[in-house]
Design a protein around this motif. Structure first.
Motif, PDB file in Angstrom:
ATOM      1  N   GLN A   1       0.844  -1.200   0.000  1.00 40.48           N
ATOM      2  CA  GLN A   1       0.000   0.000   0.000  1.00 40.48           C
ATOM      3  C   GLN A   1       0.876   1.246   0.000  1.00 40.48           C
ATOM      4  OE1 GLN A   1      -3.266  -1.257  -0.703  1.00 40.48           O
ATOM      5  NE2 GLN A   1      -3.845   0.449   0.612  1.00 40.48           N
ATOM      6  N   ARG A   2       1.805   1.255   0.937  1.00 41.72           N
ATOM      7  CA  ARG A   2       2.681   2.410   1.087  1.00 41.72           C
ATOM      8  C   ARG A   2       3.502   2.627  -0.185  1.00 41.72           C
ATOM      9  NH1 ARG A   2       7.343   2.696   4.079  1.00 41.72           N
ATOM     10  NH2 ARG A   2       7.048   0.631   5.008  1.00 41.72           N
ATOM     11  N   ALA A   3       3.925   1.519  -0.795  1.00 41.63           N
ATOM     12  CA  ALA A   3       4.706   1.627  -2.032  1.00 41.63           C
ATOM     13  C   ALA A   3       3.876   2.261  -3.143  1.00 41.63           C
ATOM     14  CB  ALA A   3       5.184   0.239  -2.462  1.00 41.63           C
ATOM     15  N   LEU A   4       2.633   1.819  -3.261  1.00 42.16           N
ATOM     16  CA  LEU A   4       1.775   2.348  -4.321  1.00 42.16           C
ATOM     17  C   LEU A   4       1.523   3.845  -4.116  1.00 42.16           C
ATOM     18  CD1 LEU A   4      -0.763  -0.604  -4.646  1.00 42.16           C
ATOM     19  CD2 LEU A   4       0.622   0.313  -6.512  1.00 42.16           C
ATOM     20  N   ILE A   5       1.260   4.221  -2.868  1.00 44.64           N
ATOM     21  CA  ILE A   5       1.013   5.637  -2.579  1.00 44.64           C
ATOM     22  C   ILE A   5       2.222   6.474  -2.992  1.00 44.64           C
ATOM     23  CG2 ILE A   5       0.701   7.324  -0.712  1.00 44.64           C
ATOM     24  CD1 ILE A   5      -0.867   4.992   0.755  1.00 44.64           C
TER      25      ILE A   5
ATOM     26  N   VAL B   1      -2.820   9.079 -16.173  1.00 42.14           N
ATOM     27  CA  VAL B   1      -3.277   7.902 -15.426  1.00 42.14           C
ATOM     28  C   VAL B   1      -3.046   6.627 -16.246  1.00 42.14           C
ATOM     29  CG1 VAL B   1      -5.187   6.844 -14.189  1.00 42.14           C
ATOM     30  CG2 VAL B   1      -4.967   9.321 -14.229  1.00 42.14           C
ATOM     31  N   GLN B   2      -3.261   6.729 -17.558  1.00 36.12           N
ATOM     32  CA  GLN B   2      -2.966   5.566 -18.413  1.00 36.12           C
ATOM     33  C   GLN B   2      -1.498   5.182 -18.301  1.00 36.12           C
ATOM     34  OE1 GLN B   2      -4.411   7.243 -22.080  1.00 36.12           O
ATOM     35  NE2 GLN B   2      -6.349   6.097 -22.012  1.00 36.12           N
ATOM     36  N   GLY B   3      -0.658   6.206 -18.203  1.00 39.86           N
ATOM     37  CA  GLY B   3       0.772   5.962 -18.052  1.00 39.86           C
ATOM     38  C   GLY B   3       1.083   5.177 -16.786  1.00 39.86           C
ATOM     39  N   LEU B   4       0.357   5.483 -15.713  1.00 41.62           N
ATOM     40  CA  LEU B   4       0.562   4.752 -14.463  1.00 41.62           C
ATOM     41  C   LEU B   4       0.219   3.282 -14.647  1.00 41.62           C
ATOM     42  CD1 LEU B   4      -1.117   7.219 -11.904  1.00 41.62           C
ATOM     43  CD2 LEU B   4       1.330   7.007 -12.438  1.00 41.62           C
TER      44      LEU B   4
ATOM     45  N   LEU C   1      -0.606  -3.260 -16.096  1.00 44.65           N
ATOM     46  CA  LEU C   1      -1.980  -3.735 -15.964  1.00 44.65           C
ATOM     47  C   LEU C   1      -2.760  -3.472 -17.247  1.00 44.65           C
ATOM     48  CD1 LEU C   1      -2.775  -2.450 -12.358  1.00 44.65           C
ATOM     49  CD2 LEU C   1      -2.498  -4.835 -13.072  1.00 44.65           C
ATOM     50  N   PRO C   2      -3.461  -4.479 -17.753  1.00 46.35           N
ATOM     51  CA  PRO C   2      -4.296  -4.247 -18.928  1.00 46.35           C
ATOM     52  C   PRO C   2      -5.499  -3.387 -18.549  1.00 46.35           C
ATOM     53  CG  PRO C   2      -4.586  -6.496 -18.121  1.00 46.35           C
ATOM     54  CD  PRO C   2      -3.509  -5.867 -17.286  1.00 46.35           C
ATOM     55  N   TYR C   3      -5.760  -2.399 -19.379  1.00 44.81           N
ATOM     56  CA  TYR C   3      -6.869  -1.504 -19.031  1.00 44.81           C
ATOM     57  C   TYR C   3      -7.677  -1.152 -20.263  1.00 44.81           C
ATOM     58  CZ  TYR C   3      -4.072   2.343 -21.015  1.00 44.81           C
ATOM     59  OH  TYR C   3      -3.357   3.154 -21.856  1.00 44.81           O
ATOM     60  N   ARG C   4      -8.867  -0.616 -20.007  1.00 42.66           N
ATOM     61  CA  ARG C   4      -9.669  -0.042 -21.080  1.00 42.66           C
ATOM     62  C   ARG C   4     -10.168   1.331 -20.639  1.00 42.66           C
ATOM     63  NH1 ARG C   4     -15.476  -3.310 -21.212  1.00 42.66           N
ATOM     64  NH2 ARG C   4     -16.089  -2.813 -19.072  1.00 42.66           N
ATOM     65  N   THR C   5     -10.419   2.158 -21.655  1.00 43.59           N
ATOM     66  CA  THR C   5     -10.823   3.537 -21.401  1.00 43.59           C
ATOM     67  C   THR C   5     -12.273   3.702 -21.821  1.00 43.59           C
ATOM     68  OG1 THR C   5      -8.576   4.175 -21.978  1.00 43.59           O
ATOM     69  CG2 THR C   5     -10.204   5.947 -21.838  1.00 43.59           C
TER      70      THR C   5
ATOM     71  N   GLU D   1       5.034  10.041  -9.260  1.00 43.24           N
ATOM     72  CA  GLU D   1       4.662  10.220 -10.667  1.00 43.24           C
ATOM     73  C   GLU D   1       3.907  11.535 -10.870  1.00 43.24           C
ATOM     74  OE1 GLU D   1       5.098   8.126 -13.502  1.00 43.24           O
ATOM     75  OE2 GLU D   1       6.636   7.231 -12.214  1.00 43.24           O
ATOM     76  N   ALA D   2       3.031  11.846  -9.932  1.00 45.00           N
ATOM     77  CA  ALA D   2       2.265  13.098 -10.043  1.00 45.00           C
ATOM     78  C   ALA D   2       3.212  14.289  -9.939  1.00 45.00           C
ATOM     79  CB  ALA D   2       1.185  13.165  -8.962  1.00 45.00           C
ATOM     80  N   ARG D   3       4.148  14.195  -9.007  1.00 40.42           N
ATOM     81  CA  ARG D   3       5.095  15.299  -8.847  1.00 40.42           C
ATOM     82  C   ARG D   3       5.915  15.480 -10.121  1.00 40.42           C
ATOM     83  NH1 ARG D   3       9.240  13.806  -4.925  1.00 40.42           N
ATOM     84  NH2 ARG D   3       9.994  12.858  -6.836  1.00 40.42           N
ATOM     85  N   ASP D   4       6.358  14.366 -10.699  1.00 43.30           N
ATOM     86  CA  ASP D   4       7.126  14.446 -11.948  1.00 43.30           C
ATOM     87  C   ASP D   4       6.304  15.081 -13.062  1.00 43.30           C
ATOM     88  OD1 ASP D   4       9.210  13.314 -10.656  1.00 43.30           O
ATOM     89  OD2 ASP D   4       8.975  11.304 -11.527  1.00 43.30           O
ATOM     90  N   ALA D   5       4.975  14.949 -12.966  1.00 40.67           N
ATOM     91  CA  ALA D   5       4.100  15.526 -13.997  1.00 40.67           C
ATOM     92  C   ALA D   5       3.721  16.967 -13.665  1.00 40.67           C
ATOM     93  CB  ALA D   5       2.847  14.676 -14.151  1.00 40.67           C
ATOM     94  N   GLY D   6       4.318  17.509 -12.587  1.00 43.41           N
ATOM     95  CA  GLY D   6       4.110  18.923 -12.310  1.00 43.41           C
ATOM     96  C   GLY D   6       3.033  19.242 -11.297  1.00 43.41           C
ATOM     97  N   TYR D   7       2.542  18.227 -10.598  1.00 49.54           N
ATOM     98  CA  TYR D   7       1.509  18.478  -9.587  1.00 49.54           C
ATOM     99  C   TYR D   7       2.159  18.748  -8.234  1.00 49.54           C
ATOM    100  CZ  TYR D   7      -1.844  16.499 -12.918  1.00 49.54           C
ATOM    101  OH  TYR D   7      -2.614  16.264 -14.024  1.00 49.54           O
TER     102      TYR D   7
END
Length: 424
Positions: free
Chosen positions: A177-181, A308-311, A317-321, A187-193
């Motif tokens: 859990q902690r790792a995912l957080i 988010v798709q990048g994450l 993980l396979p995903y659909r939009t 990742e968000a910080r790297d994207a400028g958040y």
RNA sequence: GGAGACGUGGCAGAGUGGUCGAAUGCGGCGGUCUUGAAAACCGUUGUACCGCGAGGUACCGGGGGUUCGAAUCCCUCCGUCUCCGCCA
């Protein structure tokens, strides 16, 4: 919420647009317009009376100053006679304004023109898929079995301590859990958040600002003694930073992120939807929020979806939009993109992120504006998205990466959790 | 939790019943001067609602009250600060 100006100018188009939400708002809109007409007429009368009374008061002051007490006293009588009318008009104005506000609160956001018609989640439109669905070995298990087999989550202890829907993570489960957080925040910080740690309880004004209140009290936990609400998402405290704020247009886009636990009462849920990690009363989520110039908000929405798709790609993980249809669209959203990951043992798609453009709906409640080119106040656009909610991500990670005798951790997470497999 | 002080425009800060939407300073914007800039000087600078407009109305933390009239007096709620208590 909608502005009165919009309702007055675009009444017919609005009625048309809300059909995609399967809503007939014609009566509501007409009521609002009628109330507004009456409100304006009342204000006209009231303002005139107030102007008169102000003038008389000023005169009385001058008369008393110059020692003409008798004339002053005579005027007093005159002024007093309007008092009752003024009080009555004020009351009518207030009642009128309150009625209008109450009606406006009931109307959800106008769906964007690209929102498909539809009744339920079955009518959501799939936009794309990414990744390959893994073939699991014989005897592969759903995440709730894996969680107990590898002692990652103890649902029963959660029930003992609190109740159903409050899982107890332990050992490698807790560390994951902690790792995912941390991964999501980095990742968000790297994207400028910019990262925030907001309060986890909010007041009523904040709940109204983002659209959780009024009328939807039952979805949030409420502390009656202090009249505070446990946040259902970090969106609420993060977006309310901008309540009653005039932002500088040079600051666009304003990008925020934050990790918080999220608390949801989820009344009325049942069955396989609530099994294991699928639906919880408390879960962890990293949220991204943006405040944007109206002209930029839809390209911003695309960027947020791509983030988010990048994450999900990094987590393998396979995903659909999906583009949500009118019937599945949240109350305050104009357009919502959902991302779902495939949970290979449950053999179903799980919603892990909802990314929405609220346009000016929240901004109007928040009174968050900027000065446009003409120097006039204009409502900003607000957006947010899960980046990401943990439980279903964890569910998919456990199920999709299981092998006979263990679970593989995706490479990107290994530095964060400090192990690359979970074994017995 | 107890006692006291306070809450005014982007900021600082005056204003204790009428002439106050509110002095003054700083900041912002425009101009003069300058090759450019600084300094100096001049002007300008809150929000919302009603009105075609002239203009009007409301807002001095929120709500209520007293009064012909409230930033100013009273009540109440919220918040901040100081001291005491408690405490991670």
């Amino acid at each position: 919420m909608l502005t009165i100006a919009t309702i007055r100018q675009e009444r017919d188009q609005l009625v048309e647009d809300y059909k995609r939400r399967n809503l007939d708002v014609s009566e509501l809109l007409d009521q609002i317009v009628a109330l507004d007409e009456s409100r304006r007429a009342t204000q006209k009368d009231l303002d005139a009376l107030l102007a008169k009374s102000n003038e008389i008061s000023k005169k009385i002051g001058e008369l008393f100053k110059s020692g003409k007490h008798e004339e002053g006293n005579a005027l007093r009588q005159e002024s007093a006679s309007d008092k009752d009318i003024i009080a009555a008009l004020k009351e009518q104005m207030n009642a009128n304004e309150n009625s209008i506000t109450q009606l406006l609160y009931q109307i959800p956001n106008r769906p964007h023109s690209s929102v498909p018609q539809g009744k339920s989640d079955e009518d959501n439109v799939e936009m794309d898929r990414f990744g390959t669905i893994p073939e699991l070995h014989e005897g592969a298990q759903a995440h709730w079995d894996l969680a107990s087999k590898y002692q990652l989550i103890d649902f029963e202890l959660g029930v003992k301590i609190t109740g159903a829907g409050f899982p107890l993570y332990r050992g490698k489960g807790a560390r994951l859990q902690r790792a995912l957080i941390n991964f999501f925040l980095d990742e968000a910080r790297d994207a400028g958040y910019e990262e925030f740690i907001p309060p986890h309880l909010v007041n009523e004004a904040s709940g109204i600002g983002t659209g959780q209140l009024p009328d939807k009290e039952g979805q949030m936990y409420h502390s009656a003694a202090d009249d505070l609400y446990l946040i259902p998402t970090a969106e609420v405290p993060l977006t309310n930073i901008f309540r009653d704020v005039i932002v500088r247009k040079e600051d666009f886009p304003i990008k925020l992120c934050g990790y918080t636990p999220c608390f949801r009462r989820e009344a009325g849920s049942y069955g396989k939807d609530v099994r294991g990690l699928n639906r919880l009363h408390q879960f962890d989520k990293v949220e991204i929020v943006q405040i944007q110039h109206p002209e930029m908000s839809y390209s911003t929405l695309d960027q947020m979806v791509a983030h988010v798709q990048g994450l999900l790609k990094k987590l393998e993980l396979p995903y659909r939009t999906l583009r949500l249809c009118g019937g599945d669209l949240g109350f305050a959203a104009a357009l919502t993109i959902d991302l779902e990951v495939y949970s290979a043992a449950q053999e179903r798609w799980l919603e892990v992120s909802s990314i929405s453009n609220f346009e000016s709906y929240q901004a109007n409640r928040l009174k968050c504006r900027f000065k446009n080119k003409e120097g006039k106040s204009e409502l900003v656009h607000s957006l947010n998205g899960s980046a990401l909610a943990l439980p279903r991500i964890l569910a998919a990670l456990l199920e999709n990466n299981q092998f006979d005798g263990g679970i593989r951790i995706p490479e990107v997470l290994v530095p964060y959790c400090g192990f690359d497999t979970i074994e017995e």
